[in-house]
Enzyme design. Sequence first.
Site, PDB file in Angstrom:
ATOM      1  N   GLU A 153       0.583  -1.354   0.058  1.00  0.00           N
ATOM      2  CA  GLU A 153      -0.369  -0.025   0.028  1.00  0.00           C
ATOM      3  C   GLU A 153       1.187   1.396   0.045  1.00  0.00           C
ATOM      4  O   GLU A 153       0.644   1.933   0.946  1.00  0.00           O
ATOM      5  CB  GLU A 153      -1.287   0.249   0.900  1.00  0.00           C
ATOM      6  N   GLU A 305      -6.050  -8.674  -0.296  1.00  0.00           N
ATOM      7  CA  GLU A 305      -6.618  -8.380   1.296  1.00  0.00           C
ATOM      8  C   GLU A 305      -8.266  -7.865   1.097  1.00  0.00           C
ATOM      9  O   GLU A 305      -8.942  -7.162   0.569  1.00  0.00           O
ATOM     10  CB  GLU A 305      -5.464  -7.102   2.107  1.00  0.00           C
TER      11      GLU A 305
HETATM   12  C1  GAL Z   1      -4.487  -2.859   5.316  1.00  0.00           C
HETATM   13  C2  GAL Z   1      -2.798  -3.217   5.652  1.00  0.00           C
HETATM   14  C3  GAL Z   1      -2.570  -4.612   5.820  1.00  0.00           C
HETATM   15  C4  GAL Z   1      -3.491  -4.342   7.632  1.00  0.00           C
HETATM   16  C5  GAL Z   1      -4.651  -3.952   7.157  1.00  0.00           C
HETATM   17  C6  GAL Z   1      -6.060  -3.482   7.740  1.00  0.00           C
HETATM   18  O1  GAL Z   1      -4.427  -1.413   4.837  1.00  0.00           O
HETATM   19  O2  GAL Z   1      -2.516  -2.736   3.901  1.00  0.00           O
HETATM   20  O3  GAL Z   1      -0.804  -4.890   6.089  1.00  0.00           O
HETATM   21  O4  GAL Z   1      -2.700  -3.288   8.096  1.00  0.00           O
HETATM   22  O5  GAL Z   1      -4.801  -2.893   7.026  1.00  0.00           O
HETATM   23  O6  GAL Z   1      -6.928  -3.689   7.821  1.00  0.00           O
END
Ligand code: GAL
Length: 655
Positions: A153, A305
């Site tokens: 990110e 994710e």
């Molecule tokens: C994303 C990030 C992850 C984790 C996640 C939590 O932004 O890439 O490492 O922090 O959020 O929601």
Amino acid sequence: MPRLGDATRGRILYGGDYNPEQWPEETWHEDVRLMRAAGVNSVTVGVFSWAKLEPRPGQRDFAWLDRLMDLVHEHGIGVVLATPTASPPPWLGHLHPDTLPVDQDGRTEWWGGRQHFSHSSATYRRHAAAITEDLAARYAGHPALTMWHINNEYCTYDYGDEAAARFRRWLGNRYGTLDALNTAWGTAFWSQGYGDWDEVMPPRHAHYLKNPTQVLDFRRFTSDMLLECYTAERDIVRRHTPDLPVTTNFMPLWSGQDAWRWAEEEDVVSVDLYPDPRDPLGAQHGALVQDMTRSQARGPWMLMEQAAGAVNWRGANHPKPRGLNRLWSLQAVARGADAVCYFQWRQSRQGAEKFHSAMVGHAGEQGRTHQEVRQLGADLAKIGPHTAGTHVGAGIAVLHDWHSWWAGDQDGRPSTRFDYPDVLHAWHRALWEAHLTTDFAHPEHDLTPYRVVVVPQLYALTDAAIDNLLAHVRRGGTLVCGFLTGVADEDDRIRPGGIDARLRQLFGIRTLHEWWPLETDETAVCDGFRGTLWSEEIEPDGTADETVPYKGGELDGLPAVLRKGRAWYVSTLPEPDALRDLLARICADAGVRPALAGLPAGVEAVRRGDLLFLLNHGRDPVTVGVPGTHRDLLTEATVTDRVTLGRHGVAVLAP
Ligand code: GAL
């Protein structure tokens, strides 16, 4: 060029971020057992492992990662290996404070969190390249390795001195001379003329409104610097493993990155998506992000994710009720994902994200969330062979551009009662609720695949983009433009007349006299609907084929909506039902129809390849008419003419 298909090999990738460094090695064995039971076939490893891999400057400790890679491989699980450069170890900042970013107020962002790196720091870039080089050399050829995940990110800003020097060089490339910069930035205003490059600064803290073009260029510069960091690491891993795809995970609709430009540099486009389970429009937000990611990928993409349950960064962090994780995951597949992954595999016991859900939560194997994760793994295994590599067709393109967003959403604008993403969401929602599948496109992209082009709001348009819109209409395409479109050029210079003259002519507008922004709780009455956010005092030129007037108030009788041929201009934001009905009518007239006729509200239908996905976003069971005989890939039942979907139920129908 390697593709997502090289990693998926006919399956849907299923898994998530795996942070084994947080656990004793006994737990790894438990992890792989549970992963297999859940149908996990891919884990993303190493995202935040820099301190573990390089505990002291120049040292390397790969032994633990060797063991982990071997272990997951023995269990048939592939690894998306991350370069660990999003979170440098404390020693880097301690020894080299020049690697730390500085915010616009001059404050240093220290280690102790994450993403405390300056994209402009030569020292950071050198250390990031070195660990990437050694990681790639070590694991090239490892049988578990399927893909590279660069950093995480990318989202940092830096207003410090090294960034300032790079900003000047970047501006030198863009403008050539200071005179050209002064012209582009309109520095005649407020005595801002620059006589020496050293006077040019990032838009640091200032007493009052900043120069908007300076801010715009700084956003462009920031996106480009982060992209340089990405491509530098990408090129290193590519040298070692030319056949493996490379990605970096986008945040959805995040303002800091021109993701159109970035996607061109990726083999696989991936995104992180966290709709709020309590948000009644959470599914639509998901659909928007999925449509945009698919469009950037120009095909299958990766959900890198999502959360199995609650996140830990909202005010109140709600878990996903039973069925919602499955529903939203299958929605992503419907809209083109060939990978469904999570942050993270096992919920942390310590650290800033210990309250963030995971595929294995604190409740463990018997927890409801994990049990649902298992069921989803089984579902994905069933449909994967039918979806892998297939495409989602759309006859509509919604245009979106980061540069226009950056130019438009600044201080000193006519109204701060809305932001650009609100407008984009509202128009996408109208299409989503009308069951119309849409792509996204950049305003200079090839629009020939689309019958209908929708421009929710492109405040700044280049001449090439305007020509592209005009050509689309000349070819017989339908164009629908929302307010505040075509107002400025790429330097954020207002076009004469307040809307570009060619667009005015296209829509039948003689003069745009004034903008009349609305207050948050105010509406503008129009014939048949109410407008929100904005209204305009437009004098038509008499060539429009159809107009819908404002009724009452200052704008009484003036056109709220104009249509000239196939070009529509909508000078307000119609309330949701009205915008939905308007777009449904326009699309129907253009021959673009929903994926399925007669769908009940709350049911989403998407066609992917020869599959029809039906997703019930409602809490109650619903019966959907599906003429003909089909096979539901999830239940393996034959479906004739109708199918009933339970609460949050899904059917994936094959012919
Ligand atoms: C994303 C990030 C992850 C984790 C996640 C939590 O932004 O890439 O490492 O922090 O959020 O929601």
